[in-house]
Scaffold this motif. Sequence first.
Motif, PDB file in Angstrom:
ATOM      1  N   GLN A  95      47.260  35.976  30.610  1.00  0.00           N
ATOM      2  CA  GLN A  95      48.259  34.925  30.799  1.00  0.00           C
ATOM      3  C   GLN A  95      49.364  35.413  31.732  1.00  0.00           C
ATOM      4  OE1 GLN A  95      49.709  31.820  27.672  1.00  0.00           O
ATOM      5  NE2 GLN A  95      51.066  33.572  27.450  1.00  0.00           N
ATOM      6  N   LEU A  96      49.719  36.687  31.608  1.00  0.00           N
ATOM      7  CA  LEU A  96      50.716  37.263  32.508  1.00  0.00           C
ATOM      8  C   LEU A  96      50.176  37.350  33.932  1.00  0.00           C
ATOM      9  CD1 LEU A  96      52.065  40.049  30.144  1.00  0.00           C
ATOM     10  CD2 LEU A  96      53.465  38.265  31.189  1.00  0.00           C
ATOM     11  N   VAL A 138      52.353  45.143  34.186  1.00  0.00           N
ATOM     12  CA  VAL A 138      51.129  44.452  33.771  1.00  0.00           C
ATOM     13  C   VAL A 138      49.917  45.131  34.391  1.00  0.00           C
ATOM     14  CG1 VAL A 138      49.846  42.284  33.876  1.00  0.00           C
ATOM     15  CG2 VAL A 138      52.307  42.250  33.410  1.00  0.00           C
ATOM     16  N   ALA A 139      49.996  45.451  35.682  1.00  0.00           N
ATOM     17  CA  ALA A 139      48.883  46.125  36.355  1.00  0.00           C
ATOM     18  C   ALA A 139      48.608  47.484  35.733  1.00  0.00           C
ATOM     19  CB  ALA A 139      49.189  46.274  37.844  1.00  0.00           C
ATOM     20  N   ASP A 140      49.676  48.216  35.394  1.00  0.00           N
ATOM     21  CA  ASP A 140      49.495  49.513  34.735  1.00  0.00           C
ATOM     22  C   ASP A 140      48.830  49.341  33.368  1.00  0.00           C
ATOM     23  OD1 ASP A 140      50.643  50.813  36.857  1.00  0.00           O
ATOM     24  OD2 ASP A 140      52.613  51.067  35.903  1.00  0.00           O
ATOM     25  N   LEU A 141      49.181  48.275  32.664  1.00  0.00           N
ATOM     26  CA  LEU A 141      48.572  48.002  31.362  1.00  0.00           C
ATOM     27  C   LEU A 141      47.098  47.675  31.510  1.00  0.00           C
ATOM     28  CD1 LEU A 141      48.672  47.567  28.330  1.00  0.00           C
ATOM     29  CD2 LEU A 141      49.677  45.299  28.732  1.00  0.00           C
ATOM     30  N   VAL A 142      46.748  46.916  32.541  1.00  0.00           N
ATOM     31  CA  VAL A 142      45.335  46.620  32.802  1.00  0.00           C
ATOM     32  C   VAL A 142      44.578  47.919  33.084  1.00  0.00           C
ATOM     33  CG1 VAL A 142      43.711  45.474  34.356  1.00  0.00           C
ATOM     34  CG2 VAL A 142      45.791  44.287  33.623  1.00  0.00           C
ATOM     35  N   GLY A 143      45.182  48.798  33.885  1.00  0.00           N
ATOM     36  CA  GLY A 143      44.549  50.089  34.146  1.00  0.00           C
ATOM     37  C   GLY A 143      44.354  50.896  32.877  1.00  0.00           C
ATOM     38  N   PHE A 161      39.416  40.996  36.938  1.00  0.00           N
ATOM     39  CA  PHE A 161      39.211  41.074  38.394  1.00  0.00           C
ATOM     40  C   PHE A 161      39.533  39.729  39.043  1.00  0.00           C
ATOM     41  CE2 PHE A 161      36.977  45.039  37.607  1.00  0.00           C
ATOM     42  CZ  PHE A 161      37.183  45.748  38.779  1.00  0.00           C
ATOM     43  N   ASP A 162      39.064  38.654  38.432  1.00  0.00           N
ATOM     44  CA  ASP A 162      39.318  37.319  38.992  1.00  0.00           C
ATOM     45  C   ASP A 162      40.811  36.999  39.019  1.00  0.00           C
ATOM     46  OD1 ASP A 162      36.630  36.959  39.339  1.00  0.00           O
ATOM     47  OD2 ASP A 162      36.355  35.700  37.563  1.00  0.00           O
ATOM     48  N   ALA A 163      41.505  37.319  37.932  1.00  0.00           N
ATOM     49  CA  ALA A 163      42.936  37.012  37.857  1.00  0.00           C
ATOM     50  C   ALA A 163      43.743  37.849  38.845  1.00  0.00           C
ATOM     51  CB  ALA A 163      43.444  37.241  36.439  1.00  0.00           C
ATOM     52  N   MET A 164      43.329  39.096  39.072  1.00  0.00           N
ATOM     53  CA  MET A 164      44.068  39.981  39.969  1.00  0.00           C
ATOM     54  C   MET A 164      43.795  39.663  41.440  1.00  0.00           C
ATOM     55  SD  MET A 164      46.239  42.494  40.053  1.00  0.00           S
ATOM     56  CE  MET A 164      46.227  43.211  38.401  1.00  0.00           C
ATOM     57  N   MET A 165      42.684  39.003  41.733  1.00  0.00           N
ATOM     58  CA  MET A 165      42.269  38.802  43.120  1.00  0.00           C
ATOM     59  C   MET A 165      43.294  38.011  43.924  1.00  0.00           C
ATOM     60  SD  MET A 165      39.907  39.709  45.200  1.00  0.00           S
ATOM     61  CE  MET A 165      38.542  40.249  44.152  1.00  0.00           C
ATOM     62  N   LYS A 166      44.001  37.068  43.302  1.00  0.00           N
ATOM     63  CA  LYS A 166      44.947  36.260  44.074  1.00  0.00           C
ATOM     64  C   LYS A 166      46.091  37.107  44.623  1.00  0.00           C
ATOM     65  CE  LYS A 166      48.261  34.642  40.560  1.00  0.00           C
ATOM     66  NZ  LYS A 166      48.901  33.470  39.965  1.00  0.00           N
ATOM     67  N   PHE A 167      46.413  38.210  43.934  1.00  0.00           N
ATOM     68  CA  PHE A 167      47.500  39.067  44.402  1.00  0.00           C
ATOM     69  C   PHE A 167      47.099  39.879  45.635  1.00  0.00           C
ATOM     70  CE2 PHE A 167      48.422  38.420  39.881  1.00  0.00           C
ATOM     71  CZ  PHE A 167      49.753  38.003  39.948  1.00  0.00           C
ATOM     72  N   ALA A 168      45.799  39.956  45.908  1.00  0.00           N
ATOM     73  CA  ALA A 168      45.315  40.746  47.042  1.00  0.00           C
ATOM     74  C   ALA A 168      45.234  39.946  48.331  1.00  0.00           C
ATOM     75  CB  ALA A 168      43.936  41.327  46.713  1.00  0.00           C
ATOM     76  N   LYS A 169      45.501  38.659  48.266  1.00  0.00           N
ATOM     77  CA  LYS A 169      45.375  37.821  49.461  1.00  0.00           C
ATOM     78  C   LYS A 169      46.453  38.167  50.482  1.00  0.00           C
ATOM     79  CE  LYS A 169      43.158  33.948  47.081  1.00  0.00           C
ATOM     80  NZ  LYS A 169      43.214  32.509  46.750  1.00  0.00           N
ATOM     81  N   ILE A 181      45.144  46.106  44.837  1.00  0.00           N
ATOM     82  CA  ILE A 181      44.121  47.053  45.276  1.00  0.00           C
ATOM     83  C   ILE A 181      44.148  48.311  44.426  1.00  0.00           C
ATOM     84  CG2 ILE A 181      43.398  48.522  47.205  1.00  0.00           C
ATOM     85  CD1 ILE A 181      44.367  46.256  49.080  1.00  0.00           C
ATOM     86  N   GLY A 182      45.349  48.770  44.080  1.00  0.00           N
ATOM     87  CA  GLY A 182      45.445  49.924  43.199  1.00  0.00           C
ATOM     88  C   GLY A 182      44.845  49.646  41.835  1.00  0.00           C
ATOM     89  N   CYS A 183      45.056  48.439  41.330  1.00  0.00           N
ATOM     90  CA  CYS A 183      44.504  48.059  40.023  1.00  0.00           C
ATOM     91  C   CYS A 183      42.984  47.948  40.079  1.00  0.00           C
ATOM     92  CB  CYS A 183      45.131  46.754  39.556  1.00  0.00           C
ATOM     93  SG  CYS A 183      44.785  46.348  37.830  1.00  0.00           S
ATOM     94  N   PHE A 184      42.458  47.366  41.160  1.00  0.00           N
ATOM     95  CA  PHE A 184      41.004  47.297  41.329  1.00  0.00           C
ATOM     96  C   PHE A 184      40.407  48.705  41.266  1.00  0.00           C
ATOM     97  CE2 PHE A 184      41.560  43.265  44.072  1.00  0.00           C
ATOM     98  CZ  PHE A 184      41.415  42.448  42.966  1.00  0.00           C
TER      99      PHE A 184
END
Length: 385
Positions: A95-96, A138-143, A161-169, A181-184
């Motif tokens: 959700q975050l 949040v990204a650190d928590l996902v990692g 992966f799907d939720a994080m993809m929009k931040f990579a655009k 990209i770091g989270c991926f």
Amino acid sequence: LEALPKYTPGELSPTLEALDPSGVVAHVTTTVMKCLVSCLLEETSKEVVAVACEALQATLELLGPAALAPVMTPGWALSAGSEPCPLTAASAVLQLLHEKAPAQLTPSELSPQADGGGAEREDDDKNEDHDNVLMDQVADLVGALARVFGTAFSNLSAEFFDAMMKFAKTSRPSSDRAMAIGCFAEMLQFMGASGAPHVAAVIPVVEAGLHDPSPAVRRNSAFAVGILASAAPTAVAPHYPAFLAGLRPLFDLTHESDLALKDNAASAVARLVLAAPGAVPLSQVLPVFLDALPLKADLIENENVYTCLAFLYEARHPDLLALFPKAALAAAHAFTAEEVSDNTKARVRSGLRVLAAAPETAQAFADVLSKLPPEAASLLQKVIQ
């Protein structure tokens, strides 16, 4: 808590009760985790939610997947008599990422009656209305989730992966692109081979990131290149030419602020070689790679770099031997560099000893030692004895 048995990443069977039969840790952890996840779902302050994410990460890394067990099934309640929660901890983090948590909503979205019904906010790729500190947490928590669940994270990974993809655009700020990209890379690193299904979607993002104007994006992309190669060597090998072309300019960087970026490029090349040596034109790549040694800033990457060098020495690779004495000088750095394991040093030492003793290379090796700086020659002489 530090005295508790250490968990094994990816091992889901241990329970909190197994970690501490007295039940004290289980009781405290269950209470704390429910409070923290409730905070993610209900708190309206970004600063407070960021701290809650940090606390969740620290607890996960200390106790492992067992810490999440009380909040990973819908229907858990904060306390006796409380309303059951329909969302899990994973759903709260998602959700975050979707920027739909209360802390990320506008006042009108939180109270639709205040504006006569409210308006649904568009999920605009260019939306920058989030706190970088919060999203970084949040990204650190996902990692951390990927780290503690290991290969078992594959049960959850598709949504992340799907939720994080929009931040990579490219339409997003550079801080978002670097974060994504770091989270991926971190998710793929800890998922291992189970992350292979996500590799195809991440490759074009990383290829573009290597040419990004932002140093932070390029650095994370260089790191991700090596992780992609390790996670799915066969799938990534056809992309080696594009990756190497993107990495090459990073070796020419000389400014002090860019040294960590250059170190990450060297580490990425090392991982590419280890994953699929036949896909790397070593005669072209090794001179540039060796010139980048020793690493100057991101010393944690030394292990990858010297593991690659050890591999090439063990194989007595002709392209490496053709670069003596430069290759010998690089080997000497392995014994003085930080963050290099004893095992890797032993492998480099073994490879050097073989070259020093083998009839076909012994004389050439002795000639090389005579051409090295005295300090490096003395070090190598001691190493091969």
